[in-house]
Design a protein around this motif. Structure first.
Motif, short mmCIF file in Angstrom:
data_model
loop_
_atom_site.label_atom_id
_atom_site.label_comp_id
_atom_site.label_asym_id
_atom_site.label_seq_id
_atom_site.Cartn_x
_atom_site.Cartn_y
_atom_site.Cartn_z
N LYS A 9 0.83 -1.21 0.00
CA LYS A 9 0.00 0.00 0.00
C LYS A 9 0.87 1.26 0.00
N ARG A 10 1.89 1.29 0.85
CA ARG A 10 2.77 2.45 0.92
C ARG A 10 3.55 2.62 -0.38
N LEU A 11 3.95 1.51 -0.98
CA LEU A 11 4.66 1.57 -2.25
C LEU A 11 3.78 2.15 -3.34
N ILE A 12 2.52 1.70 -3.37
CA ILE A 12 1.57 2.22 -4.35
C ILE A 12 1.31 3.71 -4.09
N ASP A 13 1.17 4.07 -2.82
CA ASP A 13 0.95 5.48 -2.45
C ASP A 13 2.09 6.36 -2.97
#
Length: 211
Positions: A9-13
């Protein structure tokens, strides 16, 4: 598995917000120029919000209202799109949700996520300590630019009725759920639903959040 999903999720963000800012930079420039040429005051509107674990941060938006609008008229809330505090360009930005685009920077620096519960102001409708243990679960993840509430009930129900939906998102979170919410958000943006259709805090009067 949840830890892995949070990592993704953080990577996508991070990648999504950075790429997004680069792609839409011409649009951002046009909006900045339009605000500057049509109304006095700063281009951006900053306001304190409650984030993850109740930490306070400053959300970033394009300014859609006159300076010091919170001290004029109905204060923190906008009851109609004809509110005379809204600037001409502001009406368009609010209707299309383009005023939210600067929050991509909040995502880049880790204060927000692309998807998550929307962050309330620190003192309204409740202070962080006034939320019950169940209600505080909505603050266990970073606030989002969009969320499960925004693609289901949006502003059509009271704040207290929206909280269980936010908690449901936190408890059922997966990267796949985030992807589905993002796609539903795009559909709603193109449908241009009204943002002036909810009951503000506990059922008293219809309005939209200031800026």
């Amino acid at each position: 598995m949840r830890i892995f999903n949070l990592y993704i999720k953080r990577l996508i963000d991070l990648l999504g917000s950075l790429i997004g800012l680069i792609i839409i930079s011409p649009i951002l420039f046009i909006i900045v120029l339009s605000i500057k040429l049509t109304s006095r005051g700063p281009v951006f509107f900053r306001q304190e919000r409650l984030g993850e674990k109740g930490r306070i941060f400053k959300i970033l938006k394009f300014r859609t209202m006159v300076v010091n609008a919170e001290k004029i008229g109905s204060g923190l809330f906008v009851k109609t799109e004809n509110d005379n505090r809204i600037t001409k360009i502001g009406k368009f930005l609010r209707a299309t949700s383009l005023d939210e685009l600067p929050q991509l920077w909040n995502v880049v620096i880790g204060e927000m996520s692309l998807v998550g519960p929307r962050p309330p102001v620190p003192h309204h409708p409740y202070k962080y300590k006034e939320y019950s243990n169940f209600q505080r679960k909505r603050f266990e993840m970073k606030p989002g630019m969009t969320g499960l509430t925004q693609v289901t009930v949006r502003n059509s129900v009271t704040w207290d009725e929206r909280i269980p939906i936010d908690v449901e998102y936190v408890q059922k979170f997966t990267v796949w759920l985030d992807i589905k919410i993002l796609f539903k958000t795009l559909i709603k943006i193109f449908n241009r639903e009204s943002i002036y259709t909810h009951t503000n805090v506990k059922g008293s009067g219809k309005s939209s959040n200031l800026n």
